[in-house]
Design a protein around this motif. Structure first.
Motif, PDB file in Angstrom:
ATOM      1  N   THR A  58      12.563  -1.274  61.421  1.00 27.79           N
ATOM      2  CA  THR A  58      13.209  -2.003  60.319  1.00 27.79           C
ATOM      3  C   THR A  58      13.833  -3.291  60.857  1.00 27.79           C
ATOM      4  O   THR A  58      15.065  -3.420  60.936  1.00 27.79           O
ATOM      5  N   PRO A  59      13.000  -4.236  61.240  1.00 24.09           N
ATOM      6  CA  PRO A  59      13.537  -5.473  61.814  1.00 24.09           C
ATOM      7  C   PRO A  59      14.270  -6.317  60.786  1.00 24.09           C
ATOM      8  O   PRO A  59      13.897  -6.363  59.613  1.00 24.09           O
ATOM      9  N   LYS A  60      15.296  -6.984  61.251  1.00 23.98           N
ATOM     10  CA  LYS A  60      16.048  -7.900  60.404  1.00 23.98           C
ATOM     11  C   LYS A  60      15.503  -9.308  60.602  1.00 23.98           C
ATOM     12  O   LYS A  60      15.288  -9.745  61.744  1.00 23.98           O
ATOM     13  N   THR A  61      15.280 -10.008  59.500  1.00 28.68           N
ATOM     14  CA  THR A  61      14.748 -11.361  59.585  1.00 28.68           C
ATOM     15  C   THR A  61      15.790 -12.294  60.194  1.00 28.68           C
ATOM     16  O   THR A  61      16.982 -12.201  59.900  1.00 28.68           O
ATOM     17  N   GLY A  62      15.329 -13.176  61.074  1.00 30.91           N
ATOM     18  CA  GLY A  62      16.231 -14.127  61.701  1.00 30.91           C
ATOM     19  C   GLY A  62      16.688 -15.200  60.727  1.00 30.91           C
ATOM     20  O   GLY A  62      16.247 -15.250  59.567  1.00 30.91           O
ATOM     21  N   ASP A  63      17.553 -16.077  61.198  1.00 36.13           N
ATOM     22  CA  ASP A  63      18.109 -17.131  60.354  1.00 36.13           C
ATOM     23  C   ASP A  63      17.553 -18.500  60.758  1.00 36.13           C
ATOM     24  O   ASP A  63      16.988 -18.674  61.839  1.00 36.13           O
ATOM     25  N   PHE A  64      17.734 -19.468  59.899  1.00 28.76           N
ATOM     26  CA  PHE A  64      17.430 -20.856  60.188  1.00 28.76           C
ATOM     27  C   PHE A  64      18.732 -21.483  60.654  1.00 28.76           C
ATOM     28  O   PHE A  64      19.728 -21.488  59.921  1.00 28.76           O
ATOM     29  N   VAL A  65      18.753 -21.972  61.910  1.00 24.29           N
ATOM     30  CA  VAL A  65      20.021 -22.379  62.501  1.00 24.29           C
ATOM     31  C   VAL A  65      19.984 -23.828  62.966  1.00 24.29           C
ATOM     32  O   VAL A  65      18.925 -24.419  63.187  1.00 24.29           O
ATOM     33  N   ALA A  66      21.190 -24.388  63.134  1.00 28.62           N
ATOM     34  CA  ALA A  66      21.344 -25.729  63.678  1.00 28.62           C
ATOM     35  C   ALA A  66      21.188 -25.684  65.197  1.00 28.62           C
ATOM     36  O   ALA A  66      21.102 -24.614  65.807  1.00 28.62           O
ATOM     37  N   VAL A  67      21.172 -26.854  65.831  1.00 27.48           N
ATOM     38  CA  VAL A  67      20.981 -26.917  67.283  1.00 27.48           C
ATOM     39  C   VAL A  67      22.083 -26.200  68.042  1.00 27.48           C
ATOM     40  O   VAL A  67      21.873 -25.753  69.174  1.00 27.48           O
ATOM     41  N   ASP A  68      23.272 -26.062  67.436  1.00 29.72           N
ATOM     42  CA  ASP A  68      24.368 -25.372  68.104  1.00 29.72           C
ATOM     43  C   ASP A  68      24.453 -23.895  67.732  1.00 29.72           C
ATOM     44  O   ASP A  68      25.385 -23.202  68.126  1.00 29.72           O
ATOM     45  N   GLY A  69      23.461 -23.404  66.950  1.00 33.52           N
ATOM     46  CA  GLY A  69      23.418 -21.999  66.591  1.00 33.52           C
ATOM     47  C   GLY A  69      24.056 -21.660  65.270  1.00 33.52           C
ATOM     48  O   GLY A  69      23.960 -20.508  64.806  1.00 33.52           O
ATOM     49  N   GLU A  70      24.712 -22.611  64.630  1.00 38.45           N
ATOM     50  CA  GLU A  70      25.328 -22.324  63.329  1.00 38.45           C
ATOM     51  C   GLU A  70      24.236 -22.055  62.292  1.00 38.45           C
ATOM     52  O   GLU A  70      23.211 -22.744  62.250  1.00 38.45           O
ATOM     53  N   VAL A  71      24.445 -21.035  61.460  1.00 37.84           N
ATOM     54  CA  VAL A  71      23.459 -20.661  60.451  1.00 37.84           C
ATOM     55  C   VAL A  71      23.444 -21.699  59.325  1.00 37.84           C
ATOM     56  O   VAL A  71      24.466 -21.972  58.698  1.00 37.84           O
ATOM     57  N   LEU A  72      22.248 -22.268  59.108  1.00 39.71           N
ATOM     58  CA  LEU A  72      22.070 -23.191  57.993  1.00 39.71           C
ATOM     59  C   LEU A  72      21.560 -22.455  56.761  1.00 39.71           C
ATOM     60  O   LEU A  72      22.018 -22.705  55.652  1.00 39.71           O
ATOM     61  N   GLU A  73      20.599 -21.532  56.966  1.00 35.50           N
ATOM     62  CA  GLU A  73      20.080 -20.699  55.884  1.00 35.50           C
ATOM     63  C   GLU A  73      19.820 -19.306  56.440  1.00 35.50           C
ATOM     64  O   GLU A  73      18.995 -19.139  57.346  1.00 35.50           O
ATOM     65  N   ALA A  74      20.495 -18.314  55.883  1.00 34.57           N
ATOM     66  CA  ALA A  74      20.312 -16.937  56.344  1.00 34.57           C
ATOM     67  C   ALA A  74      18.950 -16.403  55.903  1.00 34.57           C
ATOM     68  O   ALA A  74      18.474 -16.696  54.797  1.00 34.57           O
ATOM     69  N   GLY A  75      18.330 -15.623  56.782  1.00 34.26           N
ATOM     70  CA  GLY A  75      17.071 -14.970  56.438  1.00 34.26           C
ATOM     71  C   GLY A  75      15.877 -15.886  56.339  1.00 34.26           C
ATOM     72  O   GLY A  75      14.857 -15.520  55.755  1.00 34.26           O
TER      73      GLY A  75
END
Length: 381
Positions: A58-75
């Motif tokens: 049951t893998p969890k989908t990764g996020d779309f993140v900024a260059v510093d790792g901050e989440v821009l769009e979850a999933g």
């Protein structure tokens, strides 16, 4: 009207049906695989997607993140991370076979596009200890500094990868009290002198190490080097032309990196041609000048550089007796510097004729540099 081909056609149809049935059966037959350490059987859809749909992972989908790792769009990242028999796969339709070992975990984050600037961080050779034996350990690999500026977030992130620094370990050998010494000769081969040195070594059944100058291994020099090699002495390079030219005949550090490397590799080539075998990668630099930059430039090409802790001072021509006295003061683990070339070495010849039997009477055994390197480092302090 009869059609004689009809029975054959019917038989062919039957055969196709049988083959198709067998194929369908084999395709629908469950296969045994291992998923995240659990043994399971897969029926229809023998692929990564089937494993996830069946709930075996049951893998969890990764996020779309900024260059510093901050989440821009979850999933909005990768749906899963999967390995089949240790090989990474990205396609959920990847076909599996019986016996496959599958690892399925959460999907990785996807990073925003960015403008990257990469700077090289050069490696350095780290100095450790003191002593006449200088051993290069480890491979030098440059590091990097990457500056990322996100196309969407506008953020800046700096990623540092540290260089991998080799070590120049300098030490005194710990012989455990064993009375061994390494007698070394620089600047040969030299007509007459080297032959006399070899005769004395043979008469006394002792071994030495010769640090040769490559451009002196001419026709006569080849014969002398080959004889030394055949009689069990260690043959090393003292560079090709003793750092002449930009090195002023004494210091590789005054030369470019390319010149330094050429001095050593051409020295190897001259020895190889003389002895018909690969040469030792143990060297001695002219003047013993083995600074940090020289270490860095030569590190990929050598295994060790050898200094000394007894200088016979024969190069000063102080007289055979004075040279012999220096040699007679040897101690366990000593590395002795002498010269069989570079000028008139008749005093050296007479000195070793006197000193070698004396040292043997004192219980000393003469070893090559490689044999001395086999002893552990003496603890400091």
């Amino acid at each position: 009207m009869s059609f004689p081909w009809k029975p054959a056609l019917a038989a062919l149809v039957v055969l196709v049906c049988i083959v198709g049935g067998v194929f369908f059966f084999m395709q629908s037959r469950p296969i045994a695989v291992t998923v995240n350490g659990q043994h399971i059987e897969l029926g229809d859809g023998k692929n990564i997607e089937a494993i996830i749909q069946a709930g075996y992972a049951t893998p969890k989908t990764g996020d779309f993140v900024a260059v510093d790792g901050e989440v821009l769009e979850a999933g909005k990242g990768e749906a899963f991370t999967a390995y089949v028999n240790s090989k990474k796969v990205d396609d959920p339709q990847t076909k599996l076979s019986a016996g496959d070992i599958v690892l399925v975990s959460d999907g990785a984050n996807t990073m925003e596009p960015s403008q990257d600037t990469v700077e090289t961080v050069p490696y350095e050779v780290v100095q450790e200890g003191n002593g006449p034996l200088h051993v290069i350990e480890g491979e030098g690999i440059d590091g990097s500094k990457t500056t990322k500026v996100g196309d969407i977030s506008g953020k800046t992130f700096v990623e540092d990868i540290a260089p991998q620094n080799p070590v120049c370990r300098q030490y005194y050998p710990d012989t455990g009290g064993e009375k061994v010494i390494a007698l070394t000769f620089d600047d040969g081969p030299w007509r007459d002198t080297t032959e006399q040195v070899l005769d004395i070594l043979k008469e006394n059944d002792v071994k030495a190490t010769f640090f040769t100058v490559g451009n002196r291994i001419d026709d006569n020099g080849k014969a002398l080097v080959k004889r030394a090699y055949d009689e069990g002495h260690q043959i090393c390079t003292h560079t090709f032309d003793h750092a002449s030219g930009d090195g002023k005949g004494v210091d590789l550090g005054l030369m470019s990196a390319e010149q330094q490397i050429e001095e050593v590799t051409k020295g190897y080539d001259a020895i190889r041609e003389a002895i018909g075998a690969d040469p030792s990668t143990v060297i001695r630099t002219p003047g013993g000048n083995f600074g940090a930059e020289v270490q860095k430039n030569l590190a990929p090409h050598i295994s060790a550089e050898i200094g000394w802790n007894i200088d016979s001072s024969d190069w000063r021509l102080p007289g055979a007796e004075a040279i012999a006295e220096q040699l007679k003061g040897a101690w366990p683990g000593a590395v002795i510097l002498c010269h069989d070339g570079g000028g008139d070495r008749s005093q050296t010849v007479e000195a070793i004729r006197d000193a070698i039997p004396y040292l043997k009477e004192q219980g000393y055994r003469f070893v090559t540099v490689d044999e001395m390197l086999a002893y552990p480092a003496k603890a400091e302090g």
